[in-house]
Design a protein around this motif. Structure first.
Motif, short mmCIF file in Angstrom:
data_model
loop_
_atom_site.label_atom_id
_atom_site.label_comp_id
_atom_site.label_asym_id
_atom_site.label_seq_id
_atom_site.Cartn_x
_atom_site.Cartn_y
_atom_site.Cartn_z
N PRO A 184 40.80 -16.43 63.72
CA PRO A 184 41.18 -16.00 62.05
C PRO A 184 39.62 -16.22 61.18
CG PRO A 184 42.34 -17.64 62.70
CD PRO A 184 41.21 -17.63 63.85
N ALA A 185 38.84 -16.56 61.67
CA ALA A 185 37.05 -17.19 61.02
C ALA A 185 36.52 -15.54 61.10
CB ALA A 185 36.35 -17.95 61.58
N VAL A 186 36.90 -14.86 61.75
CA VAL A 186 35.54 -13.49 62.18
C VAL A 186 36.31 -13.19 60.41
CG1 VAL A 186 35.67 -11.35 63.30
CG2 VAL A 186 35.59 -13.57 64.22
N LEU A 187 37.82 -12.65 60.87
CA LEU A 187 38.75 -11.75 59.73
C LEU A 187 38.30 -12.55 57.46
CD1 LEU A 187 42.24 -11.86 60.54
CD2 LEU A 187 40.34 -10.13 60.91
N VAL A 188 38.04 -14.18 57.74
CA VAL A 188 37.20 -14.56 56.58
C VAL A 188 36.02 -14.27 56.48
CG1 VAL A 188 37.03 -16.76 55.59
CG2 VAL A 188 38.90 -16.48 57.17
N VAL A 189 35.26 -14.06 57.50
CA VAL A 189 33.48 -13.74 56.76
C VAL A 189 33.85 -12.29 56.75
CG1 VAL A 189 31.54 -12.82 58.29
CG2 VAL A 189 32.59 -14.99 58.76
N ILE A 190 34.59 -10.94 57.30
CA ILE A 190 33.94 -9.95 56.56
C ILE A 190 35.18 -9.97 55.42
CG2 ILE A 190 35.54 -7.42 56.83
CD1 ILE A 190 35.89 -8.30 60.38
N ALA A 191 36.17 -11.30 55.26
CA ALA A 191 36.99 -11.01 53.50
C ALA A 191 35.80 -10.91 52.40
CB ALA A 191 38.04 -11.70 53.44
N LEU A 192 34.96 -12.12 52.70
CA LEU A 192 34.49 -12.92 52.35
C LEU A 192 32.77 -11.64 51.88
CD1 LEU A 192 32.84 -15.61 50.92
CD2 LEU A 192 32.03 -15.80 52.78
N LEU A 193 32.52 -10.64 52.57
CA LEU A 193 31.41 -10.73 53.13
C LEU A 193 31.70 -9.25 51.69
CD1 LEU A 193 29.72 -9.86 56.10
CD2 LEU A 193 28.79 -10.97 54.27
N GLY A 194 32.77 -8.71 51.76
CA GLY A 194 33.65 -8.15 51.49
C GLY A 194 33.73 -8.94 49.35
#
Length: 491
Positions: A184-194
């Motif tokens: 899930p941390a990978v998804l969070v990184v993408i969402a955060l960058l977005g």
């Protein structure tokens, strides 16, 4: 109560580098943030015993991995939702996703139970992702996309919970429980960058000060109620600690209402609860929180019971999780469809369809759960019901409150659904425990009673949907409250 008027909604605003934001990209980033939070909500539950064994912790101590997350989400969601309305939803979303990422990494690296619990408490802060995301959609997307997108985002929270149950077994079996947090941390990184680089900051605000007294009183109430619900099975429902906490929670909740009615800048405008479009959506959300997690307890337990008992199906954790896939798939389909229906006929019909579907979903296995097809059909109807109703609830609320109160209104709905989920999990777990054999296996009656209990609760969703205002009545009420930023209202 004084209220600062919001800046009118003018559509999409430029990003920090001056470019116009991409609506599709915004939807993707918000969806990933919501999915990561929802997955983390349920992903850990099937792996608790494995985590406890690996960290050398008792069952009661390990349960705090769930309790800490639940308490944090419930207390922080209304606070962060209100802050989003005050200082900017994008700013607060970036903070929330950053905290979620830190919590996920800390949990993934946790060498002991204490560190893991701290990580889970940090993850709970992301409960505000839902109200912040819906507020951003309302502020930034074209009017014609708002209801459908909110339908998708609302469904994603149910989808994520289902995905968590489905994925937990294979992840623990083939990797380790640490990967329950790394993925899930990978998804969070993408969402955060977005959120940082691909979203504009909305000018829709409700400036003011955070109501500290109300925050404290609400925190005491929610912690007391949810702690009693979470630990009631362990302590005993008649234990003085359980009863005392429930009484304290109820008294504090009443005190919170009186406080909020007297302050000029409340944490949650409790007067909104008197709006029919709002309180009926809260009733439906409470019921569906109960029903959703009731399903996630009953169905996997039934499927994993050995077939030798005569009513189990002998599936392992991974196989049992796969039977929840129809539920998840139908949520993906039903959520956006509900959004389309909202634009055409308003939130009431999809809310009613969802309520009827969830009643049927529990009646079928309550009558008989001897065959796998009955479990599958129940799962399909559950997905339709959750996807339709939760999407309709979110849309019903934003059509009933001004844009500058979106965060606090959706936050309240999120907390209500969390309470429903906690109550549903606790009640069904208690029913299973009280109807077990000497060997500790649930009896067939435990499932029959559990499904009928969920049916009875689900009927309340139908009642709530029937009481909800019609499209015409909702439009008239919205216009009277000065709400003119929605396609449904403007038309």
């Amino acid at each position: 109560m004084t209220e600062t008027m919001a800046t009118p909604r003018t559509g999409s605003h430029p990003t920090t580098d001056g470019r116009r934001p991409n609506s599709t990209a915004i939807i993707v980033y918000l969806s990933l943030g919501g999915l990561s939070f929802a997955v983390l909500q349920s992903l850990v539950a099937p792996a608790l015993s494995t985590i406890g064994q690996d960290l050398g912790a008792s069952t009661s101590a390990t349960s705090w991995v769930l309790t800490a997350y639940l308490l944090s989400a419930s207390v922080l969601t209304p606070i962060l939702g209100r802050l989003g309305d005050m200082v900017g939803k994008r700013k607060v979303l970036i903070v929330v996703l950053s905290i979620l990422l830190v919590g996920a990494v800390l949990a993934a690296l946790a060498p002991n139970l204490g560190t893991l619990i701290v990580g889970r408490a940090l993850q709970g802060a992301a409960g505000a992702v839902m109200p912040l995301s819906i507020g951003i959609v309302r502020d930034e997307l074209p009017k014609e996309k708002v209801s459908v997108t909110i339908g998708l985002l609302s469904a994603i929270f149910g989808i994520g919970a289902g995905v968590g149950i489905v994925a937990a077994g294979p992840i623990v079996e083939h990797l380790s429980w640490h990967w329950l947090f790394w993925l899930p941390a990978v998804l969070v990184v993408i969402a955060l960058l977005g959120a940082v680089f691909g979203m504009p900051e909305s000018p829709v605000r409700k400036p003011g000060r955070l109501d500290m007294v109300g925050t404290l009183v609400l925190g005491v109430s929610l912690v007391a109620i949810l702690l009693a619900i979470s630990e009631g099975e362990t302590w005993g429902w008649g234990d003085v600690k359980t009863v005392g906490l429930l009484v304290l929670g109820a008294v504090a909740l009443i005190a919170f209402v009186f406080v909020e009615l007297r302050v000029s800048e409340p944490l949650i405008d409790v007067r909104l609860f008197a709006v029919r479009g709002v309180w009926t959506a809260h009733v439906v959300a409470l019921v569906f929180g109960f029903a959703m997690f009731g399903t996630f307890v009953l169905v996997p337990t039934l499927l994993q019971l050995p077939s030798a008992v005569g009513y189990g199906f002998g599936k392992d954790v991974t196989e049992a999780g796969l039977f929840l896939l129809p539920t998840v798939i139908m949520m993906v389909i039903a959520g956006p469809i509900a959004g389309i229906l909202v634009r055409k006929v308003g939130p009431k019909p999809p809310m009613l369809i969802g309520g009827v579907a969830i009643v049927a979903a529990f009646v079928i296995p309550a009558i008989s759960h001897a065959e796998l097809w009955q479990v599958v059909v129940s799962g399909v109807l559950t997905g339709v019901g959750i996807g339709m109703a939760l999407a309709a609830c979110s849309n019903a609320i934003i059509e009933s409150v001004p844009a500058n109160q979106t965060g606090e209104a959706i936050s309240a709905n999120t907390v209500v659904r969390t309470i429903g989920s906690s109550v549903g999990t606790a009640v069904i777990a208690a029913l299973i425990t009280s109807h077990s054999t000497l060997q500790g296996l649930p009896t067939d009656d435990a499932f029959t009673i559990g499904f009928w209990a969920c049916t009875g609760v689900a009927v309340l969703a139908v009642v709530g949907a029937l009481i909800a205002p019609s499209m015409r009545a909702r439009r008239a009420a919205a216009e009277a409250r000065g709400i003119d930023d929605l396609d449904e209202v403007a038309s």
